[in-house]
Design a protein around this motif. Structure first.
Motif, PDB file in Angstrom:
ATOM      1  N   UNK A 219     -14.035  -1.805   1.692  1.00 27.17           N
ATOM      2  CA  UNK A 219     -13.720  -0.638   2.509  1.00 27.17           C
ATOM      3  C   UNK A 219     -12.862  -1.133   3.665  1.00 27.17           C
ATOM      4  N   UNK A 220     -11.759  -0.438   3.905  1.00 28.44           N
ATOM      5  CA  UNK A 220     -10.877  -0.763   5.025  1.00 28.44           C
ATOM      6  C   UNK A 220     -11.148   0.254   6.121  1.00 28.44           C
ATOM      7  N   UNK A 221     -11.729  -0.232   7.224  1.00 27.28           N
ATOM      8  CA  UNK A 221     -12.133   0.684   8.297  1.00 27.28           C
ATOM      9  C   UNK A 221     -11.167   0.621   9.469  1.00 27.28           C
ATOM     10  N   UNK A 222     -10.832   1.786   9.978  1.00 31.23           N
ATOM     11  CA  UNK A 222     -10.192   1.876  11.293  1.00 31.23           C
ATOM     12  C   UNK A 222     -10.566   3.223  11.911  1.00 31.23           C
ATOM     13  N   UNK A 223     -10.716   3.265  13.227  1.00 31.86           N
ATOM     14  CA  UNK A 223     -11.084   4.529  13.874  1.00 31.86           C
ATOM     15  C   UNK A 223      -9.983   5.562  13.661  1.00 31.86           C
ATOM     16  N   UNK A 224     -10.369   6.723  13.125  1.00 31.25           N
ATOM     17  CA  UNK A 224      -9.390   7.752  12.809  1.00 31.25           C
ATOM     18  C   UNK A 224      -9.957   9.122  13.181  1.00 31.25           C
ATOM     19  N   UNK A 225     -10.050   9.408  14.477  1.00 32.20           N
ATOM     20  CA  UNK A 225     -10.560  10.721  14.871  1.00 32.20           C
ATOM     21  C   UNK A 225      -9.595  11.826  14.440  1.00 32.20           C
ATOM     22  N   UNK A 226     -10.094  12.718  13.597  1.00 30.52           N
ATOM     23  CA  UNK A 226      -9.301  13.829  13.056  1.00 30.52           C
ATOM     24  C   UNK A 226      -9.763  15.119  13.726  1.00 30.52           C
ATOM     25  N   UNK A 227      -8.847  15.785  14.396  1.00 28.08           N
ATOM     26  CA  UNK A 227      -9.178  16.963  15.188  1.00 28.08           C
ATOM     27  C   UNK A 227      -8.480  18.213  14.656  1.00 28.08           C
ATOM     28  N   UNK A 228      -8.974  19.368  15.101  1.00 30.24           N
ATOM     29  CA  UNK A 228      -8.210  20.604  15.024  1.00 30.24           C
ATOM     30  C   UNK A 228      -7.292  20.646  16.249  1.00 30.24           C
ATOM     31  N   UNK A 229      -6.006  20.908  16.007  1.00 34.45           N
ATOM     32  CA  UNK A 229      -5.005  20.949  17.076  1.00 34.45           C
ATOM     33  C   UNK A 229      -4.424  22.354  17.205  1.00 34.45           C
TER      34      UNK A 229
ATOM     35  N   UNK B 261       0.832  -1.191   0.000  1.00 34.43           N
ATOM     36  CA  UNK B 261       0.000   0.000   0.000  1.00 34.43           C
ATOM     37  C   UNK B 261       0.875   1.252   0.000  1.00 34.43           C
ATOM     38  N   UNK B 262       0.496   2.215  -0.809  1.00 33.39           N
ATOM     39  CA  UNK B 262       1.235   3.466  -0.884  1.00 33.39           C
ATOM     40  C   UNK B 262       0.673   4.510   0.058  1.00 33.39           C
ATOM     41  N   UNK B 263       1.565   5.161   0.815  1.00 33.34           N
ATOM     42  CA  UNK B 263       1.178   6.232   1.735  1.00 33.34           C
ATOM     43  C   UNK B 263       2.276   7.291   1.754  1.00 33.34           C
ATOM     44  N   UNK B 264       1.924   8.482   2.204  1.00 37.40           N
ATOM     45  CA  UNK B 264       2.887   9.572   2.256  1.00 37.40           C
ATOM     46  C   UNK B 264       3.876   9.405   3.395  1.00 37.40           C
ATOM     47  N   UNK B 265       5.110   9.784   3.132  1.00 38.84           N
ATOM     48  CA  UNK B 265       6.153   9.731   4.149  1.00 38.84           C
ATOM     49  C   UNK B 265       5.759  10.599   5.345  1.00 38.84           C
ATOM     50  N   UNK B 266       5.746  10.009   6.528  1.00 38.43           N
ATOM     51  CA  UNK B 266       5.398  10.749   7.736  1.00 38.43           C
ATOM     52  C   UNK B 266       3.919  10.794   8.046  1.00 38.43           C
ATOM     53  N   UNK B 267       3.059  10.242   7.175  1.00 42.49           N
ATOM     54  CA  UNK B 267       1.627  10.227   7.476  1.00 42.49           C
ATOM     55  C   UNK B 267       1.350   9.305   8.658  1.00 42.49           C
ATOM     56  N   UNK B 268       0.378   9.690   9.474  1.00 42.23           N
ATOM     57  CA  UNK B 268      -0.009   8.884  10.629  1.00 42.23           C
ATOM     58  C   UNK B 268      -0.443   7.485  10.205  1.00 42.23           C
ATOM     59  N   UNK B 269      -1.086   7.385   9.044  1.00 37.73           N
ATOM     60  CA  UNK B 269      -1.587   6.091   8.571  1.00 37.73           C
ATOM     61  C   UNK B 269      -0.479   5.051   8.410  1.00 37.73           C
ATOM     62  N   UNK B 270       0.745   5.499   8.145  1.00 34.86           N
ATOM     63  CA  UNK B 270       1.853   4.563   7.946  1.00 34.86           C
ATOM     64  C   UNK B 270       2.025   3.684   9.180  1.00 34.86           C
TER      65      UNK B 270
END
Length: 302
Positions: free
Chosen positions: A216-226, A148-157
């Protein structure tokens, strides 16, 4: 020579704007400046929805909190964004990212998942002619045979690797689409909030690009304003939190979600896809799972 001079003027202007934004933000009680990351390319519309949510929350609170300004920073990696917030530099004053234990300790979140966790429903971009390969997927073990391809440094990695999935990283957001069609990896996982815009803007150029049709690949991913963990960061966070809660109460939060996301949910047929689940080791006990208003459920479209 003319190009270099123009570029210099532009750079000077950007520097001056950033400096003014930092000055405004530093004045207690002054104009509240929310400086966020810019799009990564002319075709990058991933965060239009998120910044509209923030803008609406700030509009809702103008009477109580006074004037504000939304501004964009210079381009930064996700790692650089968190660095600027941790150090309170003022170069960036709000970040939109998923939660991690480090962020929870070092930064201030508005603990309302901005996309209602729709980004946690991952759909794959794949190459033309490979749908049958994904039709045969029945379990997580089947996915472990793919890259799977993902961006360098992305949390998903970290999430993917923690679940035993092979990841190939790329340093350029735009470059990841080309890496896929050139066979560097098997699938490019994208959140349900972003994949349709990404595909529609690139399909004419990248003719072998396809949206996988059944999974669909599901995982909990709460995305917030920080925000920065300092007095000004607290002030900015408190206002955003107050505005977002007003939106939840008056229905405008759901209205913006429906306008941006409902067509995507329906076009992707989320409730009809085979759902495979993985864990997110980065989502901690602070996550407000109990507040059902905050989480999207594709089974009910609510």
């Amino acid at each position: 020579m003319l190009f270099r001079a123009s570029a210099g003027l532009i750079a000077s202007g950007l520097f001056l704007c950033a400096a003014l934004a930092r000055a405004d933000s530093a004045v207690p009680g002054g104009v509240m400046v929310y400086t966020h990351h810019p799009p990564e390319s002319a075709r990058d519309v991933r965060y239009d929805y998120q910044w509209e949510v923030l803008r609406t929350a700030l509009d809702r609170t103008t009477a109580a909190w006074g004037p504000y300004r939304l501004a964009t920073s210079e381009p930064m990696t996700e790692r650089r964004q968190s660095y600027e917030l941790r150090n309170g530099s003022g170069r960036l004053t709000v970040m939109y990212l998923g939660t991690t234990p480090e962020f929870e300790k070092e930064l201030l979140p508005v603990r309302i998942p901005v996309d209602r966790n729709l980004g946690g429903y991952g759909i794959f971009l794949v190459r033309a002619g490979e749908q049958a390969r994904f039709d045969a997927v029945r379990s997580l073990d089947d996915l472990k045979k793919m890259r799977f391809g993902l961006g360098l440094g992305w949390i998903d990695v970290e999430v993917f690797r923690w679940n035993g999935l092979a990841v190939v990283t790329g340093s350029s957001y735009e470059g990841l689409f080309e890496m896929l069609v050139n066979g560097r990896f098997d699938a490019f996982p994208r959140g349900a909030v972003e994949i349709l815009d990404e595909y529609d803007r690139r399909k004419a150029e990248l003719r072998d690009l396809r949206i996988e049709e059944r999974l669909v690949l599901y995982y909990p991913l709460p995305m917030y304003f920080w925000f920065a963990r300092n007095p000004e960061g607290r002030r900015l966070a408190d206002r955003a939190d107050a505005g977002m809660r007003l939106m939840l109460a008056d229905g405008s939060y759901d209205a913006i979600f429906d306008r941006y996301q409902r067509p995507k949910i329906e076009r992707l047929r989320l409730k009809d896809r085979r759902t495979l689940r993985i864990e997110n080791p980065l989502a901690g006990p602070e996550t407000p799972w109990q507040d059902v208003r905050l989480w999207f459920d594709p089974r009910t479209y609510r």
